[in-house]
Design a protein around this motif. Structure first.
Motif, mmCIF file in Angstrom:
data_model
loop_
_atom_site.group_PDB
_atom_site.id
_atom_site.type_symbol
_atom_site.label_atom_id
_atom_site.label_comp_id
_atom_site.label_asym_id
_atom_site.label_seq_id
_atom_site.Cartn_x
_atom_site.Cartn_y
_atom_site.Cartn_z
ATOM 1 N N HIS A 64 51.534 10.230 14.528
ATOM 2 C CA HIS A 64 51.373 11.355 15.421
ATOM 3 C C HIS A 64 49.943 12.033 15.574
ATOM 4 C CE1 HIS A 64 52.511 15.947 16.279
ATOM 5 N NE2 HIS A 64 52.566 15.263 17.440
ATOM 6 N N LEU A 65 49.193 11.881 14.703
ATOM 7 C CA LEU A 65 47.767 12.474 14.705
ATOM 8 C C LEU A 65 47.237 11.233 15.636
ATOM 9 C CD1 LEU A 65 45.539 14.037 13.597
ATOM 10 C CD2 LEU A 65 44.950 11.829 11.901
ATOM 11 N N TYR A 66 47.291 9.912 15.562
ATOM 12 C CA TYR A 66 46.474 8.976 16.208
ATOM 13 C C TYR A 66 47.037 8.922 17.843
ATOM 14 C CZ TYR A 66 44.136 7.484 12.464
ATOM 15 O OH TYR A 66 43.258 7.458 11.060
ATOM 16 N N PHE A 67 48.354 9.406 17.812
ATOM 17 C CA PHE A 67 48.959 9.530 19.257
ATOM 18 C C PHE A 67 48.314 10.963 20.026
ATOM 19 C CE2 PHE A 67 52.286 11.921 21.815
ATOM 20 C CZ PHE A 67 52.084 11.074 22.809
ATOM 21 N N GLN A 68 47.848 11.581 19.354
ATOM 22 C CA GLN A 68 47.315 12.834 19.857
ATOM 23 C C GLN A 68 45.781 12.399 20.426
ATOM 24 O OE1 GLN A 68 48.164 15.771 17.153
ATOM 25 N NE2 GLN A 68 49.462 16.676 18.386
ATOM 26 N N LEU A 69 45.122 11.517 19.645
ATOM 27 C CA LEU A 69 43.936 11.039 19.988
ATOM 28 C C LEU A 69 43.811 9.914 20.834
ATOM 29 C CD1 LEU A 69 42.220 11.067 16.393
ATOM 30 C CD2 LEU A 69 41.987 12.780 17.945
ATOM 31 N N PHE A 70 45.029 9.515 21.468
ATOM 32 C CA PHE A 70 45.327 8.285 22.066
ATOM 33 C C PHE A 70 44.741 6.942 21.502
ATOM 34 C CE2 PHE A 70 47.034 7.868 26.541
ATOM 35 C CZ PHE A 70 47.959 8.714 26.170
ATOM 36 N N ASP A 71 44.846 6.812 19.952
ATOM 37 C CA ASP A 71 43.963 5.883 19.274
ATOM 38 C C ASP A 71 45.312 4.902 18.920
ATOM 39 O OD1 ASP A 71 42.880 4.113 17.791
ATOM 40 O OD2 ASP A 71 41.893 5.613 16.589
ATOM 41 N N VAL A 72 45.349 3.758 19.971
ATOM 42 C CA VAL A 72 46.521 2.625 19.601
ATOM 43 C C VAL A 72 46.387 2.034 18.353
ATOM 44 C CG1 VAL A 72 47.582 0.982 20.640
ATOM 45 C CG2 VAL A 72 47.022 2.629 22.150
ATOM 46 N N THR A 73 44.995 1.709 18.054
ATOM 47 C CA THR A 73 44.328 0.930 16.994
ATOM 48 C C THR A 73 45.151 1.569 15.774
ATOM 49 O OG1 THR A 73 42.579 0.559 18.196
ATOM 50 C CG2 THR A 73 42.670 -0.175 15.837
ATOM 51 N N GLY A 74 44.879 2.850 15.481
ATOM 52 C CA GLY A 74 45.575 3.522 14.324
ATOM 53 C C GLY A 74 46.905 3.375 14.250
ATOM 54 N N ILE A 75 47.795 3.890 15.543
ATOM 55 C CA ILE A 75 49.067 3.660 15.437
ATOM 56 C C ILE A 75 49.350 2.371 15.133
ATOM 57 C CG2 ILE A 75 51.027 3.762 16.937
ATOM 58 C CD1 ILE A 75 49.653 5.607 18.634
ATOM 59 N N LEU A 76 48.896 1.244 15.784
ATOM 60 C CA LEU A 76 49.317 -0.160 15.099
ATOM 61 C C LEU A 76 49.086 -0.369 13.942
ATOM 62 C CD1 LEU A 76 48.372 -2.036 18.332
ATOM 63 C CD2 LEU A 76 50.703 -1.495 17.701
ATOM 64 N N ALA A 77 47.963 0.099 13.544
ATOM 65 C CA ALA A 77 47.566 -0.139 11.836
ATOM 66 C C ALA A 77 48.554 0.442 11.052
ATOM 67 C CB ALA A 77 46.093 0.187 11.664
ATOM 68 N N TYR A 78 48.923 1.682 11.212
ATOM 69 C CA TYR A 78 49.982 2.235 10.465
ATOM 70 C C TYR A 78 51.214 1.484 10.238
ATOM 71 C CZ TYR A 78 46.866 5.639 8.151
ATOM 72 O OH TYR A 78 46.025 6.244 7.323
ATOM 73 N N THR A 79 51.633 1.275 11.714
ATOM 74 C CA THR A 79 52.908 0.822 11.665
ATOM 75 C C THR A 79 53.009 -0.513 11.117
ATOM 76 O OG1 THR A 79 52.833 1.844 13.967
ATOM 77 C CG2 THR A 79 54.585 0.208 13.465
ATOM 78 N N ILE A 80 52.069 -1.325 11.352
ATOM 79 C CA ILE A 80 52.205 -2.972 10.870
ATOM 80 C C ILE A 80 52.106 -2.680 9.432
ATOM 81 C CG2 ILE A 80 50.981 -5.041 10.505
ATOM 82 C CD1 ILE A 80 50.377 -4.567 13.670
ATOM 83 N N ALA A 81 51.274 -1.711 8.748
ATOM 84 C CA ALA A 81 51.211 -1.648 7.177
ATOM 85 C C ALA A 81 52.456 -1.318 6.718
ATOM 86 C CB ALA A 81 49.971 -0.777 6.925
ATOM 87 N N PHE A 82 52.878 -0.532 7.192
ATOM 88 C CA PHE A 82 54.339 0.156 6.810
ATOM 89 C C PHE A 82 55.437 -1.200 6.782
ATOM 90 C CE2 PHE A 82 58.046 2.973 6.014
ATOM 91 C CZ PHE A 82 57.543 3.190 4.893
ATOM 92 N N VAL A 83 55.481 -1.819 8.097
ATOM 93 C CA VAL A 83 56.522 -2.685 8.250
ATOM 94 C C VAL A 83 56.154 -3.991 7.192
ATOM 95 C CG1 VAL A 83 57.255 -4.648 9.671
ATOM 96 C CG2 VAL A 83 56.943 -2.591 10.886
#
Lengths: 218, 249
Positions: B204-223
């Motif tokens: 959510h945080l990185y979405f508000q910053l429009f930081d796709v790198t952050g979003i992908l990093a967290y998603t992939i790590a959790f997957v």
């Protein structure tokens, strides 16, 4: 539906009684009542909770997820230890299957395990529901001989249901002939000789006699 | 060439396509795999990634425990008794058809933005699935084995341990498997909507910053974490439990 009506059974203590009759005459129902599995009846039946019962069902009913050894020991009598297990397994020819799962066994072997389990429970009463059905003849014959041997060494009050007269003569000391359902007792035949000493000839002779005396009964 | 090799090559192809696309578009909103990996390692070094992963994993575990326990008890009761089944069936149908998002929002509105609300909201979403699966399991119990246990006077605990639970094991496994997959996805939504930590919160945080790198990093790590849970925990347990399923000799 009434499967059994006005039935009076005389069972020999420490004897081997066989109930025989045409299929659908209520034999299995009688056995289920004795086993305490069917409570929808009126009348006097020895209270199940006062005695230990061992059953060999038509299907082996082993636990597929436990090895043979555990299947037998789970319901075994407290006095029945490893030495007894090995002796019984040796007698029944299943010693090499003890550490295998039931799924690996043929039906004949699984039946032997079911018989071992019933004897291991050291029951006051042993109930056998057509335990040799759907086996090929030589296998069934071998198993009947094993049963006679194991039973003769222990003499547990036994009631077996079958529709095979030759089998009845071979195994029992009392044959109760039942009528077409609802089952009533048609005749009681005692066989005085010892099961172990019965030979082919004697069985054949009795078979002929009974077939003649009670035509259409089996 | 073995089938396994095809799978590995196909997996690598995803990375190649991703890397190529990132090269072609050269846009901040589509970072390449290397950038994401670099960001991931920075977040690991700072400790943030691990912290949020652990928080989310704890929530997943809590929901899993609650949903499996309640779902199993209710499912077994429904499978064993026609009456209970009739009584609870309408509830089940309603619960099965409420969107996860609605349950989450209502839980936060009614209970407040608390941990209890978050966990129960996800559990309520999951419980109906567990109930349905375990009800099937209870209906499939072999009456022949029950009779055997009864005539041989097996004690209640022996029956449970040696007769009933082994029969239900495949149903527990199925409920667990589909459960974990469902739970962690909904937990992310709960964290996004009403928690101040966890992977969902970070996304959510990185979405508000429009930081796709952050979003992908967290998603992939959790997957990857969830894949490890599957491979290291779920599969070995299942294999152990189904040892006896050997083809007849």
């Amino acid at each position: 539906m009434t499967a059994v009506r006005a039935l009076e059974l005389a069972v020999r203590k420490d004897g081997f009684t066989v109930l025989i009759g045409p299929s659908g005459c209520g034999k299995t129902t009688i056995l289920r009542i004795l086993a305490g599995l069917d409570e929808d009846f009126t009348g006097n039946v020895p209270r199940v909770d006062e005695q230990r019962i061992g059953v060999v069902f038509q299907e082996p009913r082993l636990l597929p997820w436990r090895i043979v050894r555990d299947n037998i020991m789970l319901t075994a009598d407290a006095e029945f230890g490893n030495a007894e297990l090995n002796a019984l397994a040796e007698e029944l020819g299943i010693i090499s299957t003890l550490d295998r799962f039931p799924g690996e066994l043929s039906l004949g072997l699984a039946r032997r395990v079911a018989i071992a389990r019933a004897f291991a429970a050291a029951p006051d009463m042993l109930l056998l529901d057509e335990p040799f059905v759907s086996l090929d003849n030589p296998t069934a014959e071998r198993l009947r001989r094993l049963l006679v041997r194991v039973w003769s060494a222990r003499r547990i009050t036994t009631i077996m249901v079958t529709h095979n007269l030759r089998e009845a003569i071979q195994l029992s000391d009392r044959i109760v002939v039942l009528t077409q359902g609802p089952a009533r007792v048609r005749a009681i035949i005692d066989i005085p000789t010892n099961q172990k000493d019965r030979n082919e000839e004697e069985i054949e002779r009795l078979h002929g006699e009974l077939m003649h005396t009670y035509p259409n009964a089996f | 060439m073995s089938n396994r090799l095809y799978s590995i090559l196909s997996g690598l192809a995803i990375l190649v396509v991703w890397a190529l696309a990132a090269q072609i578009f050269a846009n901040r909103l589509l970072p390449g795999p290397l950038q994401v990996l670099q960001f991931m390692s920075e977040e690991i070094r700072s400790g943030d990634l691990i912290w949020h992963l652990v928080i989310t994993l704890c929530r997943v575990a809590a929901v899993y425990f609650v949903a499996m326990t309640i779902g199993s008890v209710v499912g077994l009761a429904m499978g064993r008794s026609r009456k209970v089944d009739r009584i609870l069936d309408p509830w089940l149908i309603v619960l099965l058809n409420i969107p996860a998002l609605v349950v989450i929002i209502l839980a936060f509105v009614w209970v407040g933005l608390t941990e209890v609300a978050a966990i129960s909201a996800v559990a309520i979403n999951k419980i109906p699935n567990v109930v349905v699966t375990l009800r099937e399991g209870a209906r499939a119990l072999d009456p022949g084995l029950d009779e055997m246990a009864k005539t041989f006077r097996m004690s209640r605990s022996d029956v449970l341990r040696h007769v009933t639970l082994p029969q239900l094991q495949p149903y527990f496994a199925a409920a667990s498997r589909s459960g974990l997959a469902l739970i962690w996805k909904i937990v992310l939504v709960v964290e996004l909507l009403g928690r101040s930590n966890g992977v969902g919160f970070q996304i959510h945080l990185y979405f508000q910053l429009f930081d796709v790198t952050g979003i992908l990093a967290y998603t992939i790590a959790f997957v990857f974490v969830m894949l490890f849970v599957e491979i290291l925990l779920v599969q070995p347990l299942e294999q152990r439990a189904s040892r006896w399923r050997i083809k007849p000799a």
